[in-house]
Write an enzyme that holds these catalytic residues in place. Structure first.
Site, PDB file in Angstrom:
ATOM      1  N   ARG A  14       0.888  -1.307  -0.157  1.00 17.46           N
ATOM      2  CA  ARG A  14      -0.082  -0.086   0.063  1.00 17.46           C
ATOM      3  C   ARG A  14       0.931   1.169  -0.099  1.00 17.46           C
ATOM      4  O   ARG A  14       2.126   1.437   0.866  1.00 17.46           O
ATOM      5  CB  ARG A  14      -0.839  -0.092   1.314  1.00 17.46           C
ATOM      6  CG  ARG A  14      -1.923  -1.140   1.265  1.00 17.46           C
ATOM      7  CD  ARG A  14      -3.003  -1.041   2.262  1.00 17.46           C
ATOM      8  NE  ARG A  14      -3.786   0.431   2.108  1.00 17.46           N
ATOM      9  CZ  ARG A  14      -3.923   1.098   2.904  1.00 17.46           C
ATOM     10  NH1 ARG A  14      -3.486   0.968   4.437  1.00 17.46           N
ATOM     11  NH2 ARG A  14      -4.287   2.026   2.836  1.00 17.46           N
TER      12      ARG A  14
ATOM     13  N   SER B  61       0.555   4.017   1.237  1.00 12.06           N
ATOM     14  CA  SER B  61       0.680   4.810   2.620  1.00 12.06           C
ATOM     15  C   SER B  61       1.706   4.182   3.467  1.00 12.06           C
ATOM     16  O   SER B  61       2.516   4.732   4.094  1.00 12.06           O
ATOM     17  CB  SER B  61      -0.470   4.836   3.413  1.00 12.06           C
ATOM     18  OG  SER B  61      -1.553   5.601   2.549  1.00 12.06           O
TER      19      SER B  61
ATOM     20  N   GLY C 112       4.426   2.173   1.996  1.00 11.81           N
ATOM     21  CA  GLY C 112       5.510   2.413   1.541  1.00 11.81           C
ATOM     22  C   GLY C 112       6.258   3.941   1.675  1.00 11.81           C
ATOM     23  O   GLY C 112       7.487   3.868   1.717  1.00 11.81           O
TER      24      GLY C 112
ATOM     25  N   THR D  67       1.738 -15.260   2.709  1.00  8.94           N
ATOM     26  CA  THR D  67       2.723 -14.836   3.833  1.00  8.94           C
ATOM     27  C   THR D  67       3.376 -13.771   3.245  1.00  8.94           C
ATOM     28  O   THR D  67       3.601 -13.555   2.005  1.00  8.94           O
ATOM     29  CB  THR D  67       3.883 -16.136   3.648  1.00  8.94           C
ATOM     30  OG1 THR D  67       3.363 -17.213   4.571  1.00  8.94           O
ATOM     31  CG2 THR D  67       5.189 -15.585   4.459  1.00  8.94           C
ATOM     32  N   LEU D  68       3.761 -12.680   4.059  1.00  8.88           N
ATOM     33  CA  LEU D  68       4.206 -11.353   3.732  1.00  8.88           C
ATOM     34  C   LEU D  68       5.573 -11.357   4.462  1.00  8.88           C
ATOM     35  O   LEU D  68       6.061 -12.008   5.529  1.00  8.88           O
ATOM     36  CB  LEU D  68       3.456 -10.401   4.432  1.00  8.88           C
ATOM     37  CG  LEU D  68       1.915 -10.184   4.080  1.00  8.88           C
ATOM     38  CD1 LEU D  68       1.347  -9.299   5.070  1.00  8.88           C
ATOM     39  CD2 LEU D  68       1.502  -9.922   2.664  1.00  8.88           C
ATOM     40  N   GLU D  69       6.601 -10.777   3.367  1.00  9.96           N
ATOM     41  CA  GLU D  69       7.890 -10.666   3.842  1.00  9.96           C
ATOM     42  C   GLU D  69       8.059  -9.173   3.788  1.00  9.96           C
ATOM     43  O   GLU D  69       8.345  -8.180   3.250  1.00  9.96           O
ATOM     44  CB  GLU D  69       8.730 -11.064   2.382  1.00  9.96           C
ATOM     45  CG  GLU D  69       8.437 -12.388   2.009  1.00  9.96           C
ATOM     46  CD  GLU D  69       8.751 -12.711   0.572  1.00  9.96           C
ATOM     47  OE1 GLU D  69       8.744 -13.749   0.303  1.00  9.96           O
ATOM     48  OE2 GLU D  69       8.821 -11.713  -0.102  1.00  9.96           O
TER      49      GLU D  69
ATOM     50  N   TYR E  30      -1.543 -24.935  -8.761  1.00  7.35           N
ATOM     51  CA  TYR E  30      -0.990 -24.772  -7.591  1.00  7.35           C
ATOM     52  C   TYR E  30      -1.890 -25.776  -6.487  1.00  7.35           C
ATOM     53  O   TYR E  30      -2.908 -25.538  -6.620  1.00  7.35           O
ATOM     54  CB  TYR E  30      -0.583 -23.402  -6.754  1.00  7.35           C
ATOM     55  CG  TYR E  30       0.418 -23.615  -5.630  1.00  7.35           C
ATOM     56  CD1 TYR E  30       1.378 -23.605  -5.935  1.00  7.35           C
ATOM     57  CD2 TYR E  30      -0.263 -23.599  -4.550  1.00  7.35           C
ATOM     58  CE1 TYR E  30       2.534 -23.466  -4.939  1.00  7.35           C
ATOM     59  CE2 TYR E  30       0.702 -23.656  -3.305  1.00  7.35           C
ATOM     60  CZ  TYR E  30       2.100 -23.529  -3.481  1.00  7.35           C
ATOM     61  OH  TYR E  30       3.009 -23.332  -2.722  1.00  7.35           O
TER      62      TYR E  30
ATOM     63  N   LYS F  85       4.269 -26.726  -1.695  1.00  8.19           N
ATOM     64  CA  LYS F  85       5.047 -26.459  -0.257  1.00  8.19           C
ATOM     65  C   LYS F  85       3.951 -25.521   0.463  1.00  8.19           C
ATOM     66  O   LYS F  85       3.978 -26.065   1.775  1.00  8.19           O
ATOM     67  CB  LYS F  85       6.280 -26.115  -0.526  1.00  8.19           C
ATOM     68  CG  LYS F  85       7.244 -26.977  -1.151  1.00  8.19           C
ATOM     69  CD  LYS F  85       8.690 -26.576  -1.149  1.00  8.19           C
ATOM     70  CE  LYS F  85       8.641 -25.255  -2.076  1.00  8.19           C
ATOM     71  NZ  LYS F  85       9.940 -24.857  -2.799  1.00  8.19           N
TER      72      LYS F  85
ATOM     73  N   GLN G 286      -1.536 -23.116   3.893  1.00  6.51           N
ATOM     74  CA  GLN G 286      -0.709 -22.456   5.136  1.00  6.51           C
ATOM     75  C   GLN G 286      -1.880 -21.645   5.941  1.00  6.51           C
ATOM     76  O   GLN G 286      -2.615 -20.799   5.124  1.00  6.51           O
ATOM     77  CB  GLN G 286       0.263 -21.506   4.597  1.00  6.51           C
ATOM     78  CG  GLN G 286       0.230 -20.684   3.659  1.00  6.51           C
ATOM     79  CD  GLN G 286       1.440 -20.040   3.298  1.00  6.51           C
ATOM     80  OE1 GLN G 286       2.287 -20.642   3.105  1.00  6.51           O
ATOM     81  NE2 GLN G 286       1.159 -18.680   2.433  1.00  6.51           N
TER      82      GLN G 286
END
Length: 195
Positions: free
Chosen positions: A105, A107, A109, A131-133, A166, A173, A177
């Site tokens: 987003r 804002s 960033g 999953t967020l990095e 997928y 994998k 999740q």
């Protein structure tokens, strides 16, 4: 073709695209994306005196990762230079004829927070929490609050549905999740796995 808000709402109504819980459609569905919220679970990488981590050695990866669960009313402090794995509150189910891209987003960033390092692409057939990095590229800590809108998903229609999506049939994998997942690269063929 990138889906517009009308297309996204139609696909959600049809049920082939799922984003749950989508608690505030008016707020979360944007002109060409869907804002997703931050979950409560984080994986933090411990600073350790080791020369390196071998990605194909499960014990090494797991040894340097600890989970933090943020309680109601608390926040997660993302320090400058830190890299942690977070997760979306929403589960996402992507149909065979769409892909999704995770975008930050604007804002956030502007506060130097990025939401993905390289894994910003969600394949057709994916089902689970994203999953967020998370990284802080700035010079001051940033407080992240669970359930804040953290990123957006942009959906693109494929020219034809994926023949091999997928999922479980492929031994994917990260299918199903339910929280942030550390690297499972050891499952790749070049490291002796099946993928």
């Amino acid at each position: 073709m990138i889906l517009s808000d009308q297309d996204i709402l139609a696909r959600l109504a049809d049920g082939d695209l799922a984003i749950e819980p989508l608690e505030d459609v008016d707020l979360q569905v944007q002109p060409a994306s869907v804002d997703v919220r931050l979950g409560r679970r984080f994986l933090e990488f411990e600073r350790a005196n080791v020369p390196c981590i071998h990605p194909n050695r499960e014990d090494e990866v797991d040894e340097y990762v600890t989970e933090t669960v943020v309680e109601d009313g608390d926040e997660f402090i993302l320090h400058p230079g830190d890299f942690v794995l977070g997760t979306t509150k929403e589960r996402v189910e992507v149909p065979r004829d769409l892909v999704a891209q995770v975008e930050g987003r604007s804002s956030l960033g502007r506060l130097a927070v990025v939401v993905h390092a390289t894994a910003g692409f969600i394949d057709p057939g994916f089902n689970g929490r994203v999953t967020l990095e998370l990284s802080n590229l700035g010079k001051v800590p940033v407080a992240l609050t669970p359930e804040m809108r953290i990123s957006q998903l942009v959906f693109t229609e494929l020219t034809s549905p994926a023949d091999r999506p997928y999922g479980d049939e492929r031994g994917s994998k990260y299918q199903d999740q339910d929280g942030p997942q550390a690297s499972r690269i050891r499952g790749d063929r070049e490291f002796g796995g099946t993928q």
